[in-house]
Design a protein around this motif. Structure first.
Motif, PDB file in Angstrom:
ATOM      1  N   SER A  29     -31.827   6.095  45.931  1.00 46.24           N
ATOM      2  CA  SER A  29     -31.267   7.355  46.436  1.00 46.24           C
ATOM      3  C   SER A  29     -29.751   7.353  46.279  1.00 46.24           C
ATOM      4  N   VAL A  30     -29.197   8.537  46.283  1.00 46.35           N
ATOM      5  CA  VAL A  30     -27.738   8.669  46.198  1.00 46.35           C
ATOM      6  C   VAL A  30     -27.072   7.917  47.343  1.00 46.35           C
ATOM      7  N   GLU A  31     -27.644   8.044  48.543  1.00 47.19           N
ATOM      8  CA  GLU A  31     -27.055   7.405  49.727  1.00 47.19           C
ATOM      9  C   GLU A  31     -27.055   5.888  49.584  1.00 47.19           C
ATOM     10  N   GLU A  32     -28.163   5.338  49.102  1.00 44.69           N
ATOM     11  CA  GLU A  32     -28.239   3.893  48.936  1.00 44.69           C
ATOM     12  C   GLU A  32     -27.245   3.419  47.881  1.00 44.69           C
ATOM     13  N   ASN A  33     -27.141   4.151  46.793  1.00 43.21           N
ATOM     14  CA  ASN A  33     -26.198   3.776  45.731  1.00 43.21           C
ATOM     15  C   ASN A  33     -24.754   3.840  46.213  1.00 43.21           C
ATOM     16  N   LEU A  34     -24.422   4.868  46.989  1.00 44.96           N
ATOM     17  CA  LEU A  34     -23.062   4.973  47.537  1.00 44.96           C
ATOM     18  C   LEU A  34     -22.762   3.779  48.432  1.00 44.96           C
ATOM     19  N   ASP A  35     -23.730   3.381  49.259  1.00 41.18           N
ATOM     20  CA  ASP A  35     -23.539   2.243  50.158  1.00 41.18           C
ATOM     21  C   ASP A  35     -23.375   0.950  49.368  1.00 41.18           C
ATOM     22  N   LEU A  36     -24.254   0.755  48.394  1.00 37.53           N
ATOM     23  CA  LEU A  36     -24.198  -0.476  47.607  1.00 37.53           C
ATOM     24  C   LEU A  36     -22.910  -0.572  46.783  1.00 37.53           C
ATOM     25  N   PHE A  37     -22.475   0.550  46.215  1.00 42.09           N
ATOM     26  CA  PHE A  37     -21.251   0.530  45.406  1.00 42.09           C
ATOM     27  C   PHE A  37     -20.036   0.226  46.285  1.00 42.09           C
ATOM     28  N   SER A  38     -20.034   0.776  47.503  1.00 45.76           N
ATOM     29  CA  SER A  38     -18.952   0.479  48.447  1.00 45.76           C
ATOM     30  C   SER A  38     -18.957  -1.002  48.803  1.00 45.76           C
ATOM     31  N   ARG A  39     -20.138  -1.574  48.971  1.00 49.04           N
ATOM     32  CA  ARG A  39     -20.236  -2.999  49.306  1.00 49.04           C
ATOM     33  C   ARG A  39     -19.818  -3.865  48.110  1.00 49.04           C
ATOM     34  N   MET A  40     -20.113  -3.399  46.893  1.00 58.02           N
ATOM     35  CA  MET A  40     -19.606  -4.097  45.700  1.00 58.02           C
ATOM     36  C   MET A  40     -18.083  -4.155  45.751  1.00 58.02           C
ATOM     37  N   LYS A  41     -17.496  -3.024  46.030  1.00 62.67           N
ATOM     38  CA  LYS A  41     -16.028  -2.928  46.076  1.00 62.67           C
ATOM     39  C   LYS A  41     -15.447  -3.825  47.173  1.00 62.67           C
ATOM     40  N   ASN A  42     -16.169  -3.952  48.281  1.00 59.32           N
ATOM     41  CA  ASN A  42     -15.665  -4.719  49.422  1.00 59.32           C
ATOM     42  C   ASN A  42     -15.900  -6.217  49.281  1.00 59.32           C
ATOM     43  N   GLY A  43     -16.504  -6.628  48.168  1.00 64.14           N
ATOM     44  CA  GLY A  43     -16.649  -8.055  47.901  1.00 64.14           C
ATOM     45  C   GLY A  43     -17.844  -8.718  48.539  1.00 64.14           C
ATOM     46  N   GLU A  44     -18.889  -7.948  48.880  1.00 65.26           N
ATOM     47  CA  GLU A  44     -20.056  -8.527  49.544  1.00 65.26           C
ATOM     48  C   GLU A  44     -21.012  -9.221  48.566  1.00 65.26           C
ATOM     49  N   PHE A  45     -20.825  -8.997  47.268  1.00 65.83           N
ATOM     50  CA  PHE A  45     -21.730  -9.584  46.284  1.00 65.83           C
ATOM     51  C   PHE A  45     -20.967 -10.523  45.358  1.00 65.83           C
ATOM     52  N   GLU A  46     -21.665 -11.552  44.907  1.00 72.32           N
ATOM     53  CA  GLU A  46     -21.057 -12.484  43.964  1.00 72.32           C
ATOM     54  C   GLU A  46     -21.106 -11.902  42.551  1.00 72.32           C
ATOM     55  N   ASP A  47     -20.328 -12.528  41.669  1.00 70.76           N
ATOM     56  CA  ASP A  47     -20.309 -12.095  40.265  1.00 70.76           C
ATOM     57  C   ASP A  47     -21.730 -12.082  39.694  1.00 70.76           C
ATOM     58  N   GLY A  48     -22.050 -11.011  38.978  1.00 68.47           N
ATOM     59  CA  GLY A  48     -23.319 -10.938  38.267  1.00 68.47           C
ATOM     60  C   GLY A  48     -24.506 -10.492  39.103  1.00 68.47           C
ATOM     61  N   ILE A  49     -24.325 -10.309  40.404  1.00 70.38           N
ATOM     62  CA  ILE A  49     -25.458  -9.928  41.262  1.00 70.38           C
ATOM     63  C   ILE A  49     -25.932  -8.512  40.955  1.00 70.38           C
ATOM     64  N   CYS A  50     -24.973  -7.623  40.725  1.00 72.98           N
ATOM     65  CA  CYS A  50     -25.356  -6.246  40.423  1.00 72.98           C
ATOM     66  C   CYS A  50     -24.252  -5.557  39.622  1.00 72.98           C
ATOM     67  N   THR A  51     -24.597  -4.418  39.041  1.00 77.51           N
ATOM     68  CA  THR A  51     -23.666  -3.598  38.261  1.00 77.51           C
ATOM     69  C   THR A  51     -23.879  -2.137  38.628  1.00 77.51           C
ATOM     70  N   LEU A  52     -22.923  -1.323  38.262  1.00 81.22           N
ATOM     71  CA  LEU A  52     -23.109   0.119  38.346  1.00 81.22           C
ATOM     72  C   LEU A  52     -23.390   0.634  36.947  1.00 81.22           C
ATOM     73  N   ARG A  53     -24.508   1.364  36.791  1.00 81.39           N
ATOM     74  CA  ARG A  53     -24.894   1.879  35.473  1.00 81.39           C
ATOM     75  C   ARG A  53     -24.950   3.403  35.508  1.00 81.39           C
TER      76      ARG A  53
END
Length: 553
Positions: free
Chosen positions: A147-171
């Motif tokens: 969902s858009v909401e989930e993607n917005l949350d996950l992308f914000s968490r990517m930006k905030n450094g919650e994930f290690e390198d290579g865990i996820c990408t934005l496509r």
């Protein structure tokens, strides 16, 4: 750029756009990545982008594409700026893609809100496996319908450094069945916990080139974004992103990059040569880098002329290195100061010239220049250094230089006749004895004697020691990238020859790095960066003639 030649296809597009009123001002950009030193291929792009705005008005931005913090350095930024200025160009705005990181992030959020981008937790291997082939469609990721909401949350968490390198990408969410593989949900952002040379640790996600490029162009209102042919397939994504974001519609155009014989153009491969000590550094005179060419003695005028001569085309081709060498010979012939240097010395004694006498002769610095480039004083004495190759004990047919009983003119001086010579125990000639004819002085010859040969020399008493570095092609094959195996297997083992004991005129005691020299009969040379007042070091820019073509046919 020359006004006499016909327009290239990019100039035709620009003239149509300006004449139709589509754009009031032409704006281009040169966007190097600061991950290495610029090379002759970049010079072509520099001359094109800056040359177009010089011809048609408008301006060119210098924008550093600094989206990969691992490979980029401020050192490269500084060197690239220096190279562009040295080539004779000046940008209007100095910009960095990192200037736009906040805006690019906002653009990514906008795409997510439009359900045109999603966070994918697939591994790089999984993404590649689902991409399909040019003849088979790809398969959508299991994360594609978040969902858009989930993607917005996950992308914000990517930006905030919650994930290690290579865990996820934005496509981007485009079309997994597109015939253009790049349109099959390309990656827009990846996680990279690395300090950036300008933004430090502010960011741990960085935009991919394809996401940053068009949007940066748009923010700068670039009218004509000129790339090399490998980006043809990227144009569809370039246009798609601009359209979906509803921003200024910059347009991309592609031209054939420069492929030069006997060299490689990949910055990755050039970095290998530097890191593995095959060359002394990015500015090694054998390197195709602009700084290497500058250190070797190439002039900005000759490089601009070379870029103008090869033109702008839509098809890849291999340009002969000989053309670049021709351009620098042509320019240096008109501008280089003529001096005498002896690279393989043998002593010549003039037996009937008074010992300890010194005569000052006058030489023209450049007979090709209108004012002859001024003049210089050349000391002459009874002991000289001449080139070993200018004497032959048993002369060949049509030999017009020194041999027993033969006569030759000493450049700017007198006609001398070889009387005898000395040898060492190994049979090597060590000393040549001549007599001179007093009334044959250059410019005041009243003897009526004609000789066919003229050789250069340096007064032994007044000569200055010099180290001479002779450079040749870096590779032994025309297309190192096209050969089997490692490109380094084709490095030329004779690409440099160092002459430790050469002699030059005392005039060269004050040699300048800003002046190019023609060593008469030997080639074009420049003072090297390693040179000191105690040890003068000269690099050969190019020989007087294309000797390579003769020996490699």
């Amino acid at each position: 750029m020359s006004e006499e030649r016909s327009l290239n296809f990019i100039e035709e597009i620009i003239e149509n756009d300006l004449n139709s009123g589509k754009y009031a001002t032409l704006i281009t950009r040169f966007p190097p990545e600061p991950n290495g030193y610029l090379h002759i291929g970049h010079a072509k792009a520099i001359c094109l982008n800056f040359g177009l705005t010089k011809k048609y008005g408008g301006y060119t931005n210098l924008r550093f594409d600094d989206t990969n913090p691992v490979t980029e350095k401020t050192e490269y930024v500084n060197s690239q700026q220096e190279d562009i200025k040295w080539l004779g160009f000046q940008w209007k705005n100095e910009l960095y893609t990192s200037d736009y990181f906040d805006t690019l992030y906002d653009y990514a959020v906008d795409l997510i809100k439009k359900d045109l981008a999603y966070v994918d937790h697939s591994t790089a291997e999984e993404i590649a496996a689902l991409k399909g082939t040019p003849t088979e469609p790809g398969i959508g990721s299991t994360y594609r319908n978040r969902s858009v909401e989930e993607n917005l949350d996950l992308f914000s968490r990517m930006k905030n450094g919650e994930f290690e390198d290579g865990i996820c990408t934005l496509r981007a969410k485009i079309d997994m069945a597109s015939p253009n593989m790049l349109m099959r949900d390309p990656i827009l952002y990846r996680i990279k916990h690395a300090a950036h040379h300008r933004t430090g640790d502010k960011w741990c996600i960085y935009p991919m080139y394809d996401f940053a490029h068009g949007q940066s162009d748009s923010m700068e209102t670039i009218t004509h974004s000129i790339c090399t042919l490998e980006y043809v397939s990227h144009r569809e994504l370039y246009d798609w992103l601009i359209e979906k974001l509803g921003i200024f519609p910059s347009k991309q155009y592609e031209f054939a990059r420069l492929n030069l014989s006997y060299t490689v153009m990949s910055k990755r491969k050039l970095l290998q040569l530097v890191n593995e000590d095959f060359v002394s550094g990015w500015n090694d005179p054998r390197m195709p880098t602009i700084s290497g060419l500058r250190r070797r003695g190439y002039t900005p005028e000759s490089i601009r002329e070379f870029c103008d001569r090869i033109g702008i085309a839509k098809r890849e081709n291999l340009i002969e290195l000989g053309l670049l060498e021709f351009c620098v010979r042509e320019h240096l012939n008109k501008t280089a100061t003529r001096v005498m240097a002896v690279l393989d010395p043998i002593k010549l004694v003039i037996t009937n010239y008074q010992k300890d006498q010194t005569e000052i002769l006058i030489g023209e610095n450049n007979p090709e220049a209108e004012d002859k480039g001024g003049t210089r004083e050349i000391p002459f004495s009874n002991e000289l250094w001449i080139e070993r190759e200018d004497f032959m004990e048993e002369p060949a047919k049509k030999w017009f230089r020194l041999a027993p009983g033969s006569m030759v003119r000493l450049k700017h001086a007198y006609i001398v006749k070889c009387e005898d010579f000395k040898k060492d125990a190994e049979g090597n000639v060590t000393e040549i004895h001549c007599t001179y004819i007093p009334d044959t002085k250059s410019g005041a010859d009243t003897s009526g004697i004609n000789v066919k040969g003229t050789i250069h020399w340096v007064s032994r008493q007044h000569a200055k020691n010099a180290e001479i570095r002779l450079y040749d092609r870096l590779f032994t094959v025309e297309s190192p990238d096209a050969e089997e195996g490692d490109f380094k297997d084709y490095l030329n083992p004779n690409s440099i020859e160092v002459i430790k004991q050469a002699y030059i005129e005392p005039y060269m005691s004050n040699a300048s790095k800003d002046i190019r020299y023609q060593f008469i009969r030997k080639g074009y040379y420049c003072l090297d960066d390693d040179s000191t007042p105690e040890l003068l070091i000269f690099n050969r820019t190019v020989s007087l003639k294309d000797a390579w073509a003769k020996t490699n046919k």
